[in-house]
Design an enzyme around this catalytic site. Structure first.
Site, short mmCIF file in Angstrom:
data_model
loop_
_atom_site.label_atom_id
_atom_site.label_comp_id
_atom_site.label_asym_id
_atom_site.label_seq_id
_atom_site.Cartn_x
_atom_site.Cartn_y
_atom_site.Cartn_z
N ASN A 21 9.53 -15.51 61.13
CA ASN A 21 9.15 -15.57 59.72
C ASN A 21 10.04 -14.71 58.82
OD1 ASN A 21 6.86 -17.24 60.35
ND2 ASN A 21 5.81 -15.39 61.07
N ARG A 22 11.26 -14.45 59.28
CA ARG A 22 12.22 -13.64 58.52
C ARG A 22 11.74 -12.20 58.29
NH1 ARG A 22 14.68 -17.30 60.12
NH2 ARG A 22 16.18 -18.63 59.04
N LEU A 23 10.74 -11.77 59.04
CA LEU A 23 10.29 -10.37 58.96
C LEU A 23 10.99 -9.60 60.07
CD1 LEU A 23 6.49 -10.90 58.22
CD2 LEU A 23 8.31 -10.29 56.62
N LYS A 67 16.53 -21.24 61.59
CA LYS A 67 16.30 -20.88 62.98
C LYS A 67 15.24 -19.80 63.03
CE LYS A 67 18.53 -18.93 67.07
NZ LYS A 67 19.77 -18.40 67.67
#
Length: 214
Positions: free
Chosen positions: A191-193, A9
């Protein structure tokens, strides 16, 4: 084998920047709590996971309900003789966590639990529905029982004994205040940042803030 590698997600609903955070983390918690509540869809917004170190040396997590938060900390209620109560008695260092998926937010609280004053537990117990009061008395929480019917029969007997009477708070049931030493706020980002801001309590009772890498 169930392969979950394609469960992904993208988190894109908000951001957490240093320019927008208050000096005290309780103020930020209050803001997030009510934003999640107003956003809707979170179910019980006050549902939190508490992790303790058990008498067997293993950590254990379970969901309880937050009933109050102040600048002193976070209050929940339970059976003092339960597994979690015994764990807290032996080691009061606990972790609380909230995951509010509707707004892609998480809060992790590291702190020390202590029993609240008896009058605070009395006042909260008095506000509960009679069914919840009786349930607190009937259940020897975490102990092995022979069947569901055993529990239901105990409840029927107790209901009969308290017809027309006040139901007192049992001494083995009450509240804990978790005094925070560290609170981390996590906001999902693309972007999982993700954004992670950590507050740490200092010796002068001020809070130090730091950004953590995701």
């Amino acid at each position: 084998m169930e392969d979950l590698s394609n469960y992904r997600k993208s988190y894109e609903k908000s951001e957490l920047l240093e320019s927008a955070i208050p000096e005290d983390p309780i103020n930020l918690f209050n803001r997030w709590f009510h934003e999640v509540e107003d956003f809707g869809g979170a179910g019980e917004v006050n549902a939190m996971t508490i992790s303790t170190i058990g008498l067997d040396g293993f950590p254990k997590s379970r969901v309880v309900l937050l009933k109050q938060f102040t600048y002193e900390g976070f209050i929940f209620y339970t059976n003092y003789n339960s597994e979690k109560g015994k764990a807290i008695e032996a080691n009061p260092n606990v972790c609380l966590s909230f995951f509010w998926h509707t707004m892609e937010r998480q809060v992790i609280i590291k702190g020390t639990a202590k029993k609240v004053a008896a009058n605070i537990s009395d006042n909260y117990f008095a506000s509960r529905p009679d069914g919840s009061k009786l349930g607190a008395i009937v259940s020897n929480q975490s102990e092995v029982i022979p069947s569901r019917e055993f529990l239901d029969e105990k409840l029927k007997e107790l209901e009969a004994s308290f017809v027309g009477k006040e139901i007192p708070r049992p001494t083995y049931w009450g509240g804990y205040l978790v005094e925070p030493q560290e609170i981390e706020f996590w906001q999902g980002r693309p972007n999982r940042l993700h954004d992670r801001i950590r507050y740490q309590l200092q010796s002068d009772f001020s809070w130090k803030t730091e950004r953590l890498s995701s």
